[in-house]
Design a protein around this motif. Sequence first.
Motif, PDB file in Angstrom:
ATOM      1  N   GLY A   1      13.553 -15.532 -17.681  1.00  0.00           N
ATOM      2  CA  GLY A   1      12.463 -16.487 -17.629  1.00  0.00           C
ATOM      3  C   GLY A   1      12.950 -17.858 -18.043  1.00  0.00           C
ATOM      4  O   GLY A   1      14.161 -18.111 -18.121  1.00  0.00           O
ATOM      5  N   PRO A   2      12.035 -18.787 -18.315  1.00  0.00           N
ATOM      6  CA  PRO A   2      12.435 -20.134 -18.738  1.00  0.00           C
ATOM      7  C   PRO A   2      13.333 -20.094 -19.962  1.00  0.00           C
ATOM      8  O   PRO A   2      13.172 -19.248 -20.849  1.00  0.00           O
ATOM      9  N   SER A   3      14.277 -21.018 -20.021  1.00  0.00           N
ATOM     10  CA  SER A   3      15.254 -21.036 -21.109  1.00  0.00           C
ATOM     11  C   SER A   3      14.660 -21.602 -22.393  1.00  0.00           C
ATOM     12  O   SER A   3      14.004 -22.644 -22.385  1.00  0.00           O
ATOM     13  N   ALA A   4      14.917 -20.889 -23.492  1.00  0.00           N
ATOM     14  CA  ALA A   4      14.526 -21.347 -24.823  1.00  0.00           C
ATOM     15  C   ALA A   4      15.762 -21.277 -25.719  1.00  0.00           C
ATOM     16  O   ALA A   4      16.336 -20.201 -25.918  1.00  0.00           O
ATOM     17  N   VAL A   5      16.189 -22.420 -26.233  1.00  0.00           N
ATOM     18  CA  VAL A   5      17.373 -22.493 -27.094  1.00  0.00           C
ATOM     19  C   VAL A   5      16.916 -22.436 -28.545  1.00  0.00           C
ATOM     20  O   VAL A   5      16.064 -23.224 -28.977  1.00  0.00           O
ATOM     21  N   LEU A   6      17.475 -21.505 -29.313  1.00  0.00           N
ATOM     22  CA  LEU A   6      17.101 -21.288 -30.701  1.00  0.00           C
ATOM     23  C   LEU A   6      18.091 -22.013 -31.610  1.00  0.00           C
ATOM     24  O   LEU A   6      19.304 -21.810 -31.504  1.00  0.00           O
ATOM     25  N   VAL A   7      17.574 -22.846 -32.497  1.00  0.00           N
ATOM     26  CA  VAL A   7      18.415 -23.670 -33.372  1.00  0.00           C
ATOM     27  C   VAL A   7      18.212 -23.198 -34.809  1.00  0.00           C
ATOM     28  O   VAL A   7      17.155 -23.424 -35.406  1.00  0.00           O
ATOM     29  N   HIS A   8      19.218 -22.534 -35.349  1.00  0.00           N
ATOM     30  CA  HIS A   8      19.071 -21.900 -36.668  1.00  0.00           C
ATOM     31  C   HIS A   8      19.059 -22.914 -37.812  1.00  0.00           C
ATOM     32  O   HIS A   8      19.419 -24.072 -37.656  1.00  0.00           O
ATOM     33  N   GLY A   9      18.635 -22.428 -38.965  1.00  0.00           N
ATOM     34  CA  GLY A   9      18.539 -23.267 -40.150  1.00  0.00           C
ATOM     35  C   GLY A   9      19.853 -23.424 -40.882  1.00  0.00           C
ATOM     36  O   GLY A   9      20.906 -23.017 -40.420  1.00  0.00           O
ATOM     37  N   GLY A  10      19.758 -23.992 -42.050  1.00  0.00           N
ATOM     38  CA  GLY A  10      20.930 -24.278 -42.875  1.00  0.00           C
ATOM     39  C   GLY A  10      20.735 -25.602 -43.593  1.00  0.00           C
ATOM     40  O   GLY A  10      19.773 -25.745 -44.346  1.00  0.00           O
ATOM     41  N   PRO A  11      21.590 -26.609 -43.284  1.00  0.00           N
ATOM     42  CA  PRO A  11      22.805 -26.498 -42.460  1.00  0.00           C
ATOM     43  C   PRO A  11      23.902 -25.714 -43.182  1.00  0.00           C
ATOM     44  O   PRO A  11      23.797 -25.429 -44.371  1.00  0.00           O
ATOM     45  N   GLY A  12      24.918 -25.343 -42.422  1.00  0.00           N
ATOM     46  CA  GLY A  12      26.019 -24.577 -42.981  1.00  0.00           C
ATOM     47  C   GLY A  12      25.811 -23.079 -42.922  1.00  0.00           C
ATOM     48  O   GLY A  12      26.647 -22.319 -43.404  1.00  0.00           O
TER      49      GLY A  12
ATOM     50  N   GLY B   1      19.140 -28.883 -18.600  1.00  0.00           N
ATOM     51  CA  GLY B   1      17.707 -28.698 -18.779  1.00  0.00           C
ATOM     52  C   GLY B   1      16.988 -28.529 -17.453  1.00  0.00           C
ATOM     53  O   GLY B   1      17.613 -28.426 -16.397  1.00  0.00           O
ATOM     54  N   PRO B   2      15.651 -28.512 -17.494  1.00  0.00           N
ATOM     55  CA  PRO B   2      14.844 -28.593 -18.715  1.00  0.00           C
ATOM     56  C   PRO B   2      14.863 -27.279 -19.497  1.00  0.00           C
ATOM     57  O   PRO B   2      15.080 -26.211 -18.926  1.00  0.00           O
ATOM     58  N   CYS B   3      14.647 -27.369 -20.801  1.00  0.00           N
ATOM     59  CA  CYS B   3      14.609 -26.167 -21.618  1.00  0.00           C
ATOM     60  C   CYS B   3      13.671 -26.378 -22.803  1.00  0.00           C
ATOM     61  O   CYS B   3      13.366 -27.510 -23.191  1.00  0.00           O
ATOM     62  N   ILE B   4      13.230 -25.265 -23.340  1.00  0.00           N
ATOM     63  CA  ILE B   4      12.446 -25.256 -24.575  1.00  0.00           C
ATOM     64  C   ILE B   4      13.431 -25.233 -25.742  1.00  0.00           C
ATOM     65  O   ILE B   4      14.462 -24.554 -25.673  1.00  0.00           O
ATOM     66  N   VAL B   5      13.143 -25.976 -26.793  1.00  0.00           N
ATOM     67  CA  VAL B   5      13.995 -25.955 -27.982  1.00  0.00           C
ATOM     68  C   VAL B   5      13.152 -25.497 -29.164  1.00  0.00           C
ATOM     69  O   VAL B   5      12.096 -26.077 -29.451  1.00  0.00           O
ATOM     70  N   ILE B   6      13.613 -24.427 -29.829  1.00  0.00           N
ATOM     71  CA  ILE B   6      12.910 -23.850 -30.976  1.00  0.00           C
ATOM     72  C   ILE B   6      13.828 -23.959 -32.194  1.00  0.00           C
ATOM     73  O   ILE B   6      14.884 -23.323 -32.232  1.00  0.00           O
ATOM     74  N   GLY B   7      13.445 -24.781 -33.164  1.00  0.00           N
ATOM     75  CA  GLY B   7      14.272 -24.994 -34.342  1.00  0.00           C
ATOM     76  C   GLY B   7      13.610 -24.486 -35.601  1.00  0.00           C
ATOM     77  O   GLY B   7      12.401 -24.643 -35.786  1.00  0.00           O
TER      78      GLY B   7
ATOM     79  N   PRO C   1      15.370 -36.907 -24.291  1.00  0.00           N
ATOM     80  CA  PRO C   1      13.964 -36.606 -23.981  1.00  0.00           C
ATOM     81  C   PRO C   1      13.766 -35.937 -22.641  1.00  0.00           C
ATOM     82  O   PRO C   1      12.766 -35.226 -22.440  1.00  0.00           O
ATOM     83  N   ASP C   2      14.690 -36.141 -21.686  1.00  0.00           N
ATOM     84  CA  ASP C   2      14.525 -35.558 -20.359  1.00  0.00           C
ATOM     85  C   ASP C   2      14.952 -34.093 -20.298  1.00  0.00           C
ATOM     86  O   ASP C   2      14.669 -33.411 -19.302  1.00  0.00           O
ATOM     87  N   VAL C   3      15.622 -33.608 -21.353  1.00  0.00           N
ATOM     88  CA  VAL C   3      16.114 -32.233 -21.356  1.00  0.00           C
ATOM     89  C   VAL C   3      15.078 -31.274 -21.944  1.00  0.00           C
ATOM     90  O   VAL C   3      14.940 -30.132 -21.497  1.00  0.00           O
ATOM     91  N   VAL C   4      14.328 -31.730 -22.937  1.00  0.00           N
ATOM     92  CA  VAL C   4      13.411 -30.862 -23.680  1.00  0.00           C
ATOM     93  C   VAL C   4      12.045 -30.817 -22.987  1.00  0.00           C
ATOM     94  O   VAL C   4      11.375 -31.841 -22.865  1.00  0.00           O
ATOM     95  N   SER C   5      11.645 -29.623 -22.558  1.00  0.00           N
ATOM     96  CA  SER C   5      10.339 -29.467 -21.910  1.00  0.00           C
ATOM     97  C   SER C   5       9.236 -29.244 -22.948  1.00  0.00           C
ATOM     98  O   SER C   5       8.121 -29.763 -22.796  1.00  0.00           O
TER      99      SER C   5
END
Length: 257
Positions: free
Chosen positions: A20-31, A79-85, A101-105
Motif C-alpha cells: 500500500g502507500p509508503s509510510a516511513v517510520l522515524v525512531h526516537g532517540g537520538p542515538g 515520494g510522495p510518502c507518509i512520515v511517522i516520527g 514539503p513536496d515529498v511528505v503527503s
Amino acid sequence: MAHLTADDGCRLWTEVSGSGPSAVLVHGGPGWWDVFHDLSLPGFTLHRWDQRGCGRSERRGPYTLARFVADLATVCGPGPCIVIGHSWGASLALEFAQAHPDVVSRLVLVSSVGLDGPPPDYRARVAERLAGTAEADPWIARISVNLADRMTALTRARRLNTPWFEPNQVCADALRDELSAVPDRAGACRRVVVPTLMVHGAEDLRPPYVTDSLLEALPNAERVVLDGVGHYPWIENPTDFQKAVREFLTRPNDEVG
C-alpha cells in the motif's frame, strides 16, 4: 540485512514490509535505534530504518540535523510518502517536512517532545519512577519509566530493546544541542502545511500540554490523546493507536485539518 546507501556512502539498515502507500517510520532517540517491530498498520508499506550511527546502521557521523534530514530523504525516496516520527523522530520528521514539503503527503507525530522540551518536573518524575523500579539493567529501567502500566513496564521495555544495541551518546548529545539551538522553530512550523496528526499518551511523563505550542504553530494539525498510555502508544494501546492513525491517513484530503 538490507541496507540503503546515503549520498555520502554511509550504510543505513532498513526493512520494508506490507503493501500500500509508503509510510516511513522515524525512531526516537537520538542515538537509539528502530523499535517499531511491533507496530502494525495494514494497508500500508512500512519502511523501518536505523539512523546513522545507531543500531544496525554504520556507526559514523557527521551527527547533524542537515545530515539526518538528508538520510531520511534517502529512505523516503522521491515520494510522495507518509512520515511517522516518534519522540525525537517527530522532531526529525518536522525538520524533514520543512526541507522537503513536496515529498511528505501526511505527517504523524507520535509522543512529540513539542517545541519547548519536557516540562520542568520531568527529571524529578523520572527519578521518582526509577527509584520504584526493581531492575538491575539501568537502560531497561530507564526505558520502562516511560510506560504507563507499571505491572507490564519492564516486560515491554525488554521487548522494545530486543535486539539491543549500544546507544550512541555522541550522536545524542550533538543532535540535542543542535536542535535546542535552532532559532524560531515555531515560525518554521507555520510553513509546514501538510496534514499532520499528533498522537500523545495521557500518562506520558511529557504530558500532552507540552505539544500545545506545536499544535498552535502547525497550520493543518490535529491531536489525539489516548487514555492510559505513556510514551509508546502503539505498544500500550495498539488498537486505538492504529484506529486513530488509519482514520487520519485514509480520510479524504478535503476532510483533513
